[in-house]
Scaffold this motif. Structure first.
Motif, PDB file in Angstrom:
ATOM      1  N   ASP A 395       0.834  -1.213   0.000  1.00  0.00           N
ATOM      2  CA  ASP A 395       0.000   0.000   0.000  1.00  0.00           C
ATOM      3  C   ASP A 395       0.867   1.260   0.000  1.00  0.00           C
ATOM      4  OD1 ASP A 395      -2.195  -1.634   0.075  1.00  0.00           O
ATOM      5  OD2 ASP A 395      -2.491  -1.459   2.248  1.00  0.00           O
ATOM      6  N   VAL A 396       1.896   1.236   0.825  1.00  0.00           N
ATOM      7  CA  VAL A 396       2.771   2.403   0.943  1.00  0.00           C
ATOM      8  C   VAL A 396       3.503   2.667  -0.377  1.00  0.00           C
ATOM      9  CG1 VAL A 396       4.868   3.264   2.059  1.00  0.00           C
ATOM     10  CG2 VAL A 396       3.058   2.229   3.439  1.00  0.00           C
ATOM     11  N   LEU A 397       4.061   1.609  -0.972  1.00  0.00           N
ATOM     12  CA  LEU A 397       4.826   1.773  -2.208  1.00  0.00           C
ATOM     13  C   LEU A 397       3.947   2.287  -3.347  1.00  0.00           C
ATOM     14  CD1 LEU A 397       7.066  -1.441  -2.136  1.00  0.00           C
ATOM     15  CD2 LEU A 397       7.785   0.909  -1.698  1.00  0.00           C
ATOM     16  N   LEU A 398       2.763   1.750  -3.466  1.00  0.00           N
ATOM     17  CA  LEU A 398       1.873   2.211  -4.527  1.00  0.00           C
ATOM     18  C   LEU A 398       1.461   3.662  -4.305  1.00  0.00           C
ATOM     19  CD1 LEU A 398      -0.391  -0.913  -5.156  1.00  0.00           C
ATOM     20  CD2 LEU A 398       1.646  -0.178  -6.404  1.00  0.00           C
ATOM     21  N   HIS A 399       1.285   4.025  -3.042  1.00  0.00           N
ATOM     22  CA  HIS A 399       0.957   5.427  -2.746  1.00  0.00           C
ATOM     23  C   HIS A 399       2.133   6.337  -3.109  1.00  0.00           C
ATOM     24  CE1 HIS A 399      -0.944   8.839  -0.804  1.00  0.00           C
ATOM     25  NE2 HIS A 399       0.187   9.061  -0.149  1.00  0.00           N
ATOM     26  N   LYS A 400       3.355   5.901  -2.796  1.00  0.00           N
ATOM     27  CA  LYS A 400       4.530   6.723  -3.108  1.00  0.00           C
ATOM     28  C   LYS A 400       4.780   6.796  -4.608  1.00  0.00           C
ATOM     29  CE  LYS A 400       6.866   8.448  -0.651  1.00  0.00           C
ATOM     30  NZ  LYS A 400       6.793   9.811  -0.048  1.00  0.00           N
ATOM     31  N   ALA A 401       4.270   5.799  -5.346  1.00  0.00           N
ATOM     32  CA  ALA A 401       4.443   5.806  -6.799  1.00  0.00           C
ATOM     33  C   ALA A 401       3.430   6.703  -7.500  1.00  0.00           C
ATOM     34  CB  ALA A 401       4.330   4.378  -7.343  1.00  0.00           C
ATOM     35  N   HIS A 402       2.445   7.209  -6.757  1.00  0.00           N
ATOM     36  CA  HIS A 402       1.431   8.081  -7.345  1.00  0.00           C
ATOM     37  C   HIS A 402       2.071   9.303  -8.009  1.00  0.00           C
ATOM     38  CE1 HIS A 402      -1.785   5.828  -5.622  1.00  0.00           C
ATOM     39  NE2 HIS A 402      -2.696   6.784  -5.768  1.00  0.00           N
ATOM     40  N   PHE A 403       1.584   9.627  -9.181  1.00  0.00           N
ATOM     41  CA  PHE A 403       1.952  10.902  -9.791  1.00  0.00           C
ATOM     42  C   PHE A 403       1.259  12.028  -9.032  1.00  0.00           C
ATOM     43  CE2 PHE A 403       3.139   8.271 -13.384  1.00  0.00           C
ATOM     44  CZ  PHE A 403       4.193   8.971 -13.953  1.00  0.00           C
ATOM     45  N   PRO A 404       1.875  13.199  -8.967  1.00  0.00           N
ATOM     46  CA  PRO A 404       1.185  14.358  -8.379  1.00  0.00           C
ATOM     47  C   PRO A 404       0.099  14.840  -9.330  1.00  0.00           C
ATOM     48  CG  PRO A 404       3.269  15.035  -9.315  1.00  0.00           C
ATOM     49  CD  PRO A 404       3.218  13.538  -9.452  1.00  0.00           C
ATOM     50  N   SER A 405      -0.618  15.844  -8.930  1.00  0.00           N
ATOM     51  CA  SER A 405      -1.619  16.428  -9.821  1.00  0.00           C
ATOM     52  C   SER A 405      -0.925  16.947 -11.068  1.00  0.00           C
ATOM     53  CB  SER A 405      -2.354  17.572  -9.121  1.00  0.00           C
ATOM     54  OG  SER A 405      -1.475  18.669  -8.911  1.00  0.00           O
ATOM     55  N   GLU A 406      -1.670  17.009 -12.158  1.00  0.00           N
ATOM     56  CA  GLU A 406      -1.076  17.453 -13.420  1.00  0.00           C
ATOM     57  C   GLU A 406      -0.511  18.866 -13.298  1.00  0.00           C
ATOM     58  OE1 GLU A 406      -3.107  16.407 -17.109  1.00  0.00           O
ATOM     59  OE2 GLU A 406      -4.558  15.283 -15.909  1.00  0.00           O
ATOM     60  N   GLN A 407      -1.176  19.704 -12.512  1.00  0.00           N
ATOM     61  CA  GLN A 407      -0.694  21.073 -12.323  1.00  0.00           C
ATOM     62  C   GLN A 407       0.661  21.067 -11.618  1.00  0.00           C
ATOM     63  OE1 GLN A 407      -3.405  23.593 -10.194  1.00  0.00           O
ATOM     64  NE2 GLN A 407      -2.052  25.383 -10.249  1.00  0.00           N
ATOM     65  N   ASP A 408       0.760  20.269 -10.553  1.00  0.00           N
ATOM     66  CA  ASP A 408       2.030  20.191  -9.823  1.00  0.00           C
ATOM     67  C   ASP A 408       3.119  19.571 -10.689  1.00  0.00           C
ATOM     68  OD1 ASP A 408       0.897  21.355  -7.642  1.00  0.00           O
ATOM     69  OD2 ASP A 408       0.588  19.494  -6.531  1.00  0.00           O
ATOM     70  N   TYR A 409       2.757  18.498 -11.408  1.00  0.00           N
ATOM     71  CA  TYR A 409       3.760  17.784 -12.205  1.00  0.00           C
ATOM     72  C   TYR A 409       4.310  18.683 -13.308  1.00  0.00           C
ATOM     73  CZ  TYR A 409       5.978  13.835 -14.584  1.00  0.00           C
ATOM     74  OH  TYR A 409       6.891  12.971 -15.146  1.00  0.00           O
ATOM     75  N   THR A 410       3.478  19.522 -13.863  1.00  0.00           N
ATOM     76  CA  THR A 410       3.928  20.451 -14.894  1.00  0.00           C
ATOM     77  C   THR A 410       4.961  21.431 -14.352  1.00  0.00           C
ATOM     78  OG1 THR A 410       1.758  20.303 -15.960  1.00  0.00           O
ATOM     79  CG2 THR A 410       3.156  22.158 -16.590  1.00  0.00           C
ATOM     80  N   SER A 411       4.838  21.767 -13.075  1.00  0.00           N
ATOM     81  CA  SER A 411       5.765  22.742 -12.476  1.00  0.00           C
ATOM     82  C   SER A 411       7.113  22.123 -12.114  1.00  0.00           C
ATOM     83  CB  SER A 411       5.133  23.357 -11.224  1.00  0.00           C
ATOM     84  OG  SER A 411       5.025  22.395 -10.181  1.00  0.00           O
ATOM     85  N   TRP A 412       7.215  20.795 -12.121  1.00  0.00           N
ATOM     86  CA  TRP A 412       8.484  20.141 -11.770  1.00  0.00           C
ATOM     87  C   TRP A 412       9.526  20.396 -12.849  1.00  0.00           C
ATOM     88  CZ3 TRP A 412       7.725  14.552  -9.462  1.00  0.00           C
ATOM     89  CH2 TRP A 412       7.000  14.645  -8.272  1.00  0.00           C
ATOM     90  N   SER A 413      10.773  20.452 -12.432  1.00  0.00           N
ATOM     91  CA  SER A 413      11.867  20.567 -13.392  1.00  0.00           C
ATOM     92  C   SER A 413      12.096  19.222 -14.079  1.00  0.00           C
ATOM     93  CB  SER A 413      13.156  21.003 -12.680  1.00  0.00           C
ATOM     94  OG  SER A 413      13.616  19.972 -11.823  1.00  0.00           O
ATOM     95  N   SER A 414      12.803  19.257 -15.181  1.00  0.00           N
ATOM     96  CA  SER A 414      13.091  18.006 -15.894  1.00  0.00           C
ATOM     97  C   SER A 414      13.943  17.069 -15.038  1.00  0.00           C
ATOM     98  CB  SER A 414      13.814  18.308 -17.209  1.00  0.00           C
ATOM     99  OG  SER A 414      15.007  19.035 -16.967  1.00  0.00           O
ATOM    100  N   ASP A 415      14.814  17.638 -14.213  1.00  0.00           N
ATOM    101  CA  ASP A 415      15.636  16.811 -13.326  1.00  0.00           C
ATOM    102  C   ASP A 415      14.777  16.129 -12.266  1.00  0.00           C
ATOM    103  OD1 ASP A 415      18.252  15.905 -12.324  1.00  0.00           O
ATOM    104  OD2 ASP A 415      17.786  17.164 -10.592  1.00  0.00           O
TER     105      ASP A 415
END
Length: 920
Positions: A395-415
């Protein structure tokens, strides 16, 4: 320090007498002269000065209090150099005097400069290692007595002496670890130093327990402990109390980081496993940090949570088996495991909000590996305790593998995105280990949860939940045989129900289908459930990698069951290839997949499908062939030729031919690939007429035929004559490595065939005569205006071309070796190429020695007789030794490599060197 005067700026300064004054002038020149040549001269002179016998004397005046720190540092460094490297020069009766001088100077420099103090401490540490235990018994105890803080006259001096003592005690083990010692002497010193721990441990405890002590002293005490634990000091008794003092230091924010490093270093030592009771006693201390960990996680204090997690993992992972075996303390270790589970599931998205969870992933592998290493009866008990924890871990691993919201993910750097991708790969690996503990029940658990998500239409579901569960399935199916799982049919049935709302979910759907390709091959009736989704993804550029790789896997594994879908697959594939939806590399994958697909078709259908697939691209190639050369045209030509190469790599009908009876397959009907190649052969010649001098285009052309030859083998026979003539034209005009590689391939397959010996022989004779003419023209002049050739390429350091030439001349044709022997010998033995090429050269010499030993001996004798060849650094006696050693070895390839490498180093004047690598 004053700027250097003109009298010392001249390089003639190297002839000056070695005095203290001249040393100072050289240091001035080294530090302040803007001329790099002058700096280098001063550096060289100072290095020589340090190794001289006078250095024992001039180093002390350089340490005078009135000297500048740079000069004092050189004096201290000189002392260390003399003690560590020239100890034998110092008479035994002066050892005591030197020790006392060093102790005195360390006391004097206890208040700084720090860099001088450290070098003096390192020098004394080196002296101690030379004289312990006979010449200086109880060396460490003596150091502690000399610099006891209470011996200082005032508080300031006491503080300085304490720091100096800690510096000395810290560098002593470090100097031991870094110095080169015979094994017996190292063991003797390790034992002597371990015996001195009894003088160090009480001091460190005293300093750490001081209520009024400042943080600087405590930090140095912690660093000192980190240095000593590398000597495998015992963890019981007072040492155990010292480690408890380190845990107490965690409450001081100024000491927290250093305390973490010290604790982790201490409990990560494998030797600690001998002290089971101490490890058991540490568990309550670690568990006592759980509340601080929770508070740090709640407050977003990444540094604190990271440090506490490191401590918990160091204890739990390094000593997993030892602590598992302490069955009477099973509850304590279970609590530690759950604490690590909390660290795995620490709130936030990795790596933007937290960086702690990744530290724990290898622990879960170690724990399951240790549990499964016990005998079966013990395994049962441990699994009863830890299987529930591993279900929580899923349960924990699958939760940690979750992508963030699309808005947050867009703000992430390529690194950040790349680190998150790698993190998910690590989670995928961890899930594979979890399967070893939970087995088929894990798949059932994932399937039930996915079913509830997809079937509950009343409650909205975040796409991340669906994606994470599919990610879990994919992680397991990629590495575990799921062919016998009873949940996969249900999963295949659920996949079409997924509402794909974004790229990440679509990618995971594709990869999940791809991971089940082998299962689909055993259950072809289920292909219709998922193949339409793959084809839908194929037309979307954003799903390029996942959809193409999945279709390729399906075509490879399920090719014999795709007849009902072949029209759809071919239609969609042709469309995306013509429209250039995918990047070049994905087009190559797609063509490989189509090659697998076409291989399973009836023979009479393959050629028609090939024609339909390739016609647009061949037409485009024809247009490009008649255009004037340009960078854009070049890229397009290489791309189309690459697609042909990829298709012909996997289009293999040999299995169909194996079932034929009567006449051989090649006689019965031409191979469809051969038919296509014959149709485009004139077009390829047209391309070469304009691009023959471009190695990349020639390589792409040769790649088409090389892949075809490797796949078709003897079925390629109808084209041997044409291809041999074309290769001869290529090589005689512009010799290139790709042409040599293809020639070698042809030689290996067809030289032994009676019907094809004549064109192969003609090709080799042309290659050899071309090489001879190049050599006769003058190697250097030809090289300046043309590309590389077979033997010529042996002389130059371009590894791919040289390797190709060497492999070509290792061909099993005796006449080829005899023809090329004079040139090969001259270029290999005389080569001044990089060390990394000697292995390739030795392959040729080994082959020559096996097939033409008499001729090789003759040419070695004649060639090595030339004065100064291959190097002025080798004598005639050394050349004779090389020849004799080489000619003796006709079966031991490894020994030939050693002989050639040693002679190559000898020619460079580098004999006896170590660490010589391909970087030189």
């Amino acid at each position: 320090m004053e700027p250097p005067d003109s009298s010392v700026q001249s390089p003639d300064f190297v002839s000056l007498e070695l005095t203290v004054e001249n040393v100072e002038k050289a240091l001035q020149q080294l530090y302040y002269d803007p001329d790099m040549e002058h700096k280098n001269v001063a550096q060289k002179w100072l290095t020589q000065a340090q190794t001289s016998r006078q250095a024992w004397q001039f180093c002390w005046p350089l340490l005078s209090p009135d000297k500048l720190p740079e000069i004092q540092f050189f004096g201290a460094s000189t002392l260390h150099t003399k003690i560590s490297c020239h100890w034998a020069d110092l008479p035994t009766d002066q050892h005591q005097t030197l020790r006392m001088q060093l102790l005195s100077h360390i006391s004097h420099f206890s208040s700084g400069p720090k860099m001088v103090l450290t070098r003096l401490c390192v020098a004394l540490a080196s002296l101690a290692l030379h004289t312990m235990p006979q010449g200086w018994p109880q060396a460490v105890a003596d150091m502690v007595r000399v610099y006891q803080p209470e011996k200082a006259g005032d508080q300031v001096n006491a503080h300085a002496h304490c720091l100096a003592l800690l510096e000395l005690l810290t560098v002593l083990p470090e100097e031991f670890q870094s110095c080169r010692l015979p094994q017996a002497r190292r063991a003797q010193l390790r034992e002597a130093l371990a015996g001195e721990w009894t003088a160090v441990c009480p001091l460190l405890r005293q300093l750490l327990q001081r209520q009024e002590g400042n943080s600087q002293v405590k930090e140095r005490a912690l660093r000192c402990l980190s240095s000593w634990v590398g000597l495998d000091v015992p963890l019981h008794g007072e040492s155990e109390g010292l480690l408890q003092d380190c845990f107490a230091a965690l409450s001081d924010p100024e000491l927290f980081d250093t305390a973490v490093e010290t604790i982790v270093s201490s409990i990560s030592q494998p030797d600690c496993q001998r002290y089971t009771d101490a490890l058991v006693n540490l568990m309550p201390l670690v568990l006592g940090l759980h509340d601080q960990l929770k508070a740090a996680a709640r407050d977003g204090d990444m540094e604190t949570s990271h440090g506490i997690c490191r401590i918990a993992v160091a204890l739990g992972e390094t000593h997993s088996r030892t602590l598992l075996e302490q069955v009477e303390h099973w509850q304590g270790y279970l609590a530690l495991v759950k604490m690590i589970l909390f660290c795995t599931g620490i709130p936030g998205h990795y790596p933007v909000n937290e960086t702690t969870s990744s530290l724990t992933l290898t622990f879960w592998y170690t724990l399951q590996d240790d549990i499964l290493s016990f005998e079966e009866d013990k395994q049962v008990v441990y699994l009863q305790v830890y299987r529930p924890v591993y279900f929580q871990l899923v349960d924990v691993l699958l939760h940690k593998a979750h992508f963030p919201s699309e808005q947050d993910y867009t703000s992430w750097s390529s690194d950040d995105k790349e680190q998150f991708r790698i993190y998910r790969v690590d989670i995928s690996d961890t899930l594979m280990y979890v399967y070893e503990i939970l087995g088929a029940e894990l798949l059932s658990n994932l399937y039930d949860r996915l079913g509830r998500l997809l079937m509950d239409t009343e409650r909205p579901t975040a796409w991340q939940d669906t994606e994470a569960l599919l990610f879990g399935f994919q992680a397991i199916a990629e590495t575990i045989d799921v062919n016998y799982s009873d949940v996969i049919p249900g999963l295949i049935g659920l996949i079409p129900r997924i509402s794909i709302s974004n790229i990440q979910l679509a990618d995971t759907v594709m990869y999940t289908i791809g991971s089940l390709a082998e299962w689909l091959a055993d259950h072809p009736m289920m292909l219709g459930n998922v193949l339409p989704m793959v084809l839908q993804g194929l037309v979307k550029a954003e799903l390029s990698v996942s959809s193409v790789s999945t279709l390729k896997r399906i075509c490879r594994e399920c090719r014999h069951d795709l007849a009902p879908y072949i029209h759809d697959i071919m239609t969609v594939s042709q469309d995306v290839l013509v429209k250039d939806i995918h990047k070049s590399s994905q087009c190559m994958w797609l063509m490989q997949g189509l090659g697998f697909l076409l291989s399973a078709l009836p023979m009479e259908e393959i050629l028609g499908s090939l024609t339909t697939l390739l016609t647009p691209h061949i037409q485009r190639l024809d247009t490009l062939a008649h255009q004037e050369p340009s960078p854009t045209a070049k890229l397009s030509i290489i791309h189309i030729l690459g697609m042909l190469s990829s298709l012909f790599t996997t289009l293999d009908i040999s299995r169909q031919d194996e079932g034929s009876e009567g006449t051989t397959p090649a006689q019965a009907r031409p191979n469809p690939v051969v038919v296509v190649l014959q149709q485009v052969f004139t077009l390829i010649q047209t391309i070469l007429s304009k691009w023959l001098s471009d190695s990349e285009v020639v390589e792409a052309v040769c790649g088409v035929f090389e892949r075809s030859v490797k796949t078709l083998l003897n079925d390629f026979a109808p084209m041997v004559q044409q291809l041999s003539e074309m290769l001869g034209q290529i090589y005689s005009a512009f010799p290139q490595a790709s042409a040599l590689d293809l020639t070698r391939q042809m030689v290996h397959i067809f030289a032994g065939e009676k019907d094809h010996f004549s064109p192969i022989q003609a090709l080799i004779e042309l290659v050899t005569s071309t090489t001879l003419s190049i050599f006769q023209q003058g190697v250097y002049n030809w090289f300046c205006t043309n590309s590389f050739s077979g033997v010529l390429s042996l002389k130059f350091p371009e590894t791919p071309t040289t390797k190709s030439a060497c492999m070509f001349f290792c061909s099993p044709l005796g006449f080829l070796l005899q023809l090329s022997l004079p040139l090969c010998h001259h270029q290999i033995v005389g080569s001044q190429s990089l060390c990394c090429l000697t292995e390739h050269f030795s392959e040729v010499l080994f082959c020559l020695n096996r097939h033409c030993p008499v001729l090789l001996a003759q040419w070695l004798k004649e060639g090595l007789r030339v004065p100064g060849f291959p190097s002025a650094q080798v004598s005639m006696e050394q050349k004779d030794t090389f020849s004799q050693q080489l000619l003796r070895e006709q079966t031991n390839k490894r020994r030939v490599k050693e002989i050639v490498k040693e002679f190559s180093l000898l020619c460079r004047g580098m004999q006896g060197t170590t660490g010589y690598s391909a970087d030189y």
